[in-house]
Scaffold this motif. Structure first.
Motif, PDB file in Angstrom:
ATOM      1  N   UNK A 240      36.972  38.357  31.352  1.00 15.50           N
ATOM      2  CA  UNK A 240      38.183  38.499  30.530  1.00 15.50           C
ATOM      3  C   UNK A 240      38.849  39.801  30.944  1.00 15.50           C
ATOM      4  N   UNK A 241      39.648  39.749  32.000  1.00 20.53           N
ATOM      5  CA  UNK A 241      40.098  40.977  32.656  1.00 20.53           C
ATOM      6  C   UNK A 241      41.580  41.005  33.005  1.00 20.53           C
ATOM      7  N   UNK A 242      42.299  39.902  32.820  1.00 18.60           N
ATOM      8  CA  UNK A 242      43.672  39.837  33.297  1.00 18.60           C
ATOM      9  C   UNK A 242      44.662  40.128  32.182  1.00 18.60           C
ATOM     10  N   UNK A 243      45.947  40.013  32.522  1.00 22.48           N
ATOM     11  CA  UNK A 243      47.000  40.161  31.529  1.00 22.48           C
ATOM     12  C   UNK A 243      47.293  38.841  30.808  1.00 22.48           C
ATOM     13  N   UNK A 244      46.560  37.776  31.110  1.00 21.72           N
ATOM     14  CA  UNK A 244      46.745  36.523  30.383  1.00 21.72           C
ATOM     15  C   UNK A 244      46.747  35.288  31.249  1.00 21.72           C
ATOM     16  N   UNK A 245      47.191  35.395  32.512  1.00 25.00           N
ATOM     17  CA  UNK A 245      47.167  34.235  33.398  1.00 25.00           C
ATOM     18  C   UNK A 245      45.745  33.951  33.862  1.00 25.00           C
ATOM     19  N   UNK A 246      45.578  32.832  34.545  1.00 26.76           N
ATOM     20  CA  UNK A 246      44.252  32.364  34.952  1.00 26.76           C
ATOM     21  C   UNK A 246      44.114  32.490  36.464  1.00 26.76           C
ATOM     22  N   UNK A 247      43.263  33.396  36.895  1.00 25.83           N
ATOM     23  CA  UNK A 247      43.007  33.581  38.324  1.00 25.83           C
ATOM     24  C   UNK A 247      41.909  32.624  38.772  1.00 25.83           C
ATOM     25  N   UNK A 248      42.108  31.974  39.885  1.00 25.38           N
ATOM     26  CA  UNK A 248      41.175  30.973  40.389  1.00 25.38           C
ATOM     27  C   UNK A 248      40.335  31.529  41.528  1.00 25.38           C
ATOM     28  N   UNK A 249      39.046  31.232  41.497  1.00 22.91           N
ATOM     29  CA  UNK A 249      38.170  31.671  42.584  1.00 22.91           C
ATOM     30  C   UNK A 249      38.448  30.899  43.875  1.00 22.91           C
ATOM     31  N   UNK A 250      38.868  29.641  43.759  1.00 22.68           N
ATOM     32  CA  UNK A 250      39.147  28.805  44.936  1.00 22.68           C
ATOM     33  C   UNK A 250      40.495  28.110  44.733  1.00 22.68           C
ATOM     34  N   UNK A 251      41.597  28.863  44.800  1.00 24.70           N
ATOM     35  CA  UNK A 251      42.907  28.287  44.479  1.00 24.70           C
ATOM     36  C   UNK A 251      43.355  27.182  45.428  1.00 24.70           C
TER      37      UNK A 251
END
Length: 630
Positions: A541-552
């Motif tokens: 739980x580290x971002x500003x709200x968007x969802x970062x993908x490990x394998x985009x």
């Protein structure tokens, strides 16, 4: 130029910004990304040309003399839950004055009275309370019909007893049976007081109709209105045709099936229900190991909690793991020194449980070692999960993306089955990701990143007031009214509402190679990131709200219906391009601290945003409103 590489800066790296004022679509910026962009070489002209005030903005104000304080953009709030109040069902208003004013047989001897023949005359004395939706449906039904559903000349009928049995079993589907409790009139009664008997039966008739409708509505849409919990919840609440349902109950020969069929039928809900029933029937004391809260043990350190940690491995480790490390376990005598042999044992345990195998015993490791949640906590999480599942469609669809924030995972399903799952980074506790559903429409390769107002105001503006040329030097583009302007020309002491800032595509772009868009009011989407190290963490739980993908690339290929290689070719082209998804894909940006995996086994997760606490408060408020005396 290269600046600041510290843990404090890294800790600020994040995704989209969540804000309440003028948030522009697109996001996923981190302060470290912001700093990294400063590596771009400044244009010599920008270094030498004096800043010119932008027309209409007025002359630049010396920051030392600026009186205007720095503004702050804040995110959504959590609310004090307001449960829907009950009102008295106004049955008395539906009486036909001609009928009720005609010959009343109440004065006739008991043996000459036809049971229930004129019982409707007692409706004004009936007192049943319900929510407004339920009350209106009951009023409509009995205002249009003269017959009864649950009672007859002999008293309570079989249909009523079947309905009562379903309501009494409400706990099996995560509901509270007390919300639907109805007092059943006794079979035996004083035949000399038929009037009292008819009043009792009539009270039961109206009460059971209200209870069955309340149950049905709760099973379909849940007891809790999610949008009353916080601004982070965004759902269009389901509607239930209660008037039609009461007519169906009246006509049905199998009310139990009709009522049970109102519950969700998805495989996920079924798995939650089975797990709930299993936990409620478990007997015997739980085997648990207690480890002091806040324990943090690193290789080479000494800590008295090590004995409890090893005891937890003996209890929770697999037989294979314990066999492979039998010598180490047998030799351990409860000492506090965290030796290399014990580190290897802990690393193996962490790997077995899907954690980062670094030998550092922190919150995630302690949770598993202590057995995670108690049975009582698990039951609570299941009840919350079943409630929240009712906010979603009954069945997520054949093809969809499911993001579970507490699990830090994004799953792609096709033909109703999970195809793959990957790690994600979601919003921090101060920049929480919303809970909502939408449809994926576009994959953008080599994306621009439009900086949200919250990041402009909260993170960029303090620097810009002392150095208006900052964004120019970093390679960001600034626009006012759609017209590009130099950052140095903007009066950063004024309002930023009309100012747009974006980062062009590059290897340093905060969104990485691509973003996957499902347009929504919260400016949330999935995207790549140049910061890959966060995916190795247990708490993401580290971002500003968007969802970062490990394998985009894999996720993009799946929603586009193409190959990872084809996605790679689009990216290698170097141009910013929007690729339309051939068929829109449902996406659930969800929050479940209990949820079944692909094998149907329910897993439990930390409540990273403490939303379960707010759900429990909403349950309490609803329980209080439904128990309130009128």
């Amino acid at each position: 130029m290269r600046v600041i590489k510290t843990a404090a800066i890294v800790a600020l790296m994040s995704g989209c910004a969540i804000a309440t004022m003028d948030v522009r679509p697109a996001s996923a910026f981190s302060f470290a990304d912001f700093i990294r962009a400063g590596r771009k070489k400044p244009d010599s002209a920008e270094q030498t040309q004096p800043a010119q005030p932008l027309p209409g903005m007025g002359a630049m104000i010396d920051p030392q003399h600026a009186a205007r304080p720095l503004p702050k953009v804040t995110g959504p709030k959590y609310y004090t839950y307001k449960a829907e109040a009950l009102r008295r069902i106004a049955i008395d208003k539906l009486l036909d004055p001609v009928v009720t004013g005609s010959v009343r047989n109440g004065a006739l001897p008991p043996m000459l009275r036809m049971p229930l023949a004129d019982a409707r005359q007692f409706l004004p004395e009936i007192n049943v309370r319900a929510t407004d939706d339920v009350a209106k449906a009951v009023e409509a039904h009995y205002g249009a019909r003269m017959d009864y559903i649950w009672i007859g000349a002999e008293g309570v009928n079989a249909k009523a007893k079947a309905a009562i049995a379903v309501l009494a079993d409400a706990a099996k589907v995560g509901l509270d049976p007390q919300d639907y409790a109805v007092s059943i009139p006794a079979d035996s009664f004083d035949r000399g007081d038929m009037i009292a008997r008819e009043k009792e039966l009539l009270q039961f008739e109206i009460a059971l109709s209200a209870a069955t409708l309340t149950y049905a509505q709760d099973t379909v849409r849940g007891r809790i209105d999610p949008n009353k919990i916080s601004g982070y919840h965004d759902f269009k609440r389901k509607t239930v045709d209660l008037t039609s349902l009461l007519d169906k109950l009246s006509a049905s020969a199998d009310v139990a099936t009709l009522l049970n069929d109102q519950n969700p039928k998805s495989a996920q809900f079924a798995a939650l229900s089975v797990e709930l029933e299993k936990l409620r029937t478990e007997t015997g004391a739980e085997q648990r190991v207690e480890i002091a809260p806040g324990t943090l043990l690193k290789p080479g350190e000494s800590n008295p909690e090590l004995a409890n940690i090893i005891a937890g491995i003996r209890l929770k480790g697999s037989e294979t793991l314990k066999a492979e490390h039998a010598a180490v376990l047998a030799a351990y005598q409860g000492t506090p020194e965290y030796t290399p042999e014990l580190v290897s044992l802990v690393e193996a345990f962490q790997k077995e449980n899907g954690l980062k195998a670094d030998g550092v015993v922190g919150q995630a490791s302690v949770r598993i070692l202590t057995g995670g949640d108690s049975v009582a906590n698990k039951i609570n999480k299941l009840e919350i999960a079943m409630e929240q599942a009712r906010w979603l469609p009954d069945g997520l669809g054949d093809r969809y993306v499911f993001i579970n924030q507490p699990a830090f995972t994004a799953t792609y399903a096709d033909q109703g089955a999970e195809q793959f799952s990957m790690r994600v980074v979601v919003g921090s506790k101060t920049n929480q990701t919303y809970f909502f559903q939408d449809e994926i429409q576009t994959v953008e390769v080599n994306p621009y990143w439009g900086v949200p107002q919250s990041i402009i105001v909260n993170e960029m503006l303090p620097k810009l007031r002392s150095d208006p040329n900052y964004l120019d030097r970093m390679g960001y583009q600034v626009e006012i009214g759609g017209r590009p302007v130099p950052s140095a020309s903007v009066n950063w002491n004024g309002s930023t509402a009309s100012i747009a800032v974006r980062q062009p595509p590059s290897s340093d772009n905060a969104l990485g190679e691509l973003k996957i868009l499902f347009p929504n009011a919260h400016a949330i989407y999935m995207h790549d990131t140049p910061s890959k190290s966060f995916f190795k963490r247990d708490n993401r739980a580290l971002s500003h709200g968007c969802v970062r993908l490990a394998d985009p690339r894999r996720m993009a290929a799946a929603v586009l219906g193409t190959s990872v290689e084809d996605v790679g070719k689009e990216i290698a082209d170097g141009r910013n391009k929007a690729l339309q998804v051939p068929v829109k894909v449902p996406v659930y940006v969800a929050y479940f601290t209990a949820w079944p995996n692909k094998d149907g086994v329910v897993e439990y997760f930390n409540d990273v945003y403490e939303r379960d606490m707010y759900m429990n408060r909403a349950f309490d408020a609803t329980r209080g409103a439904r128990r309130a005396e009128g």
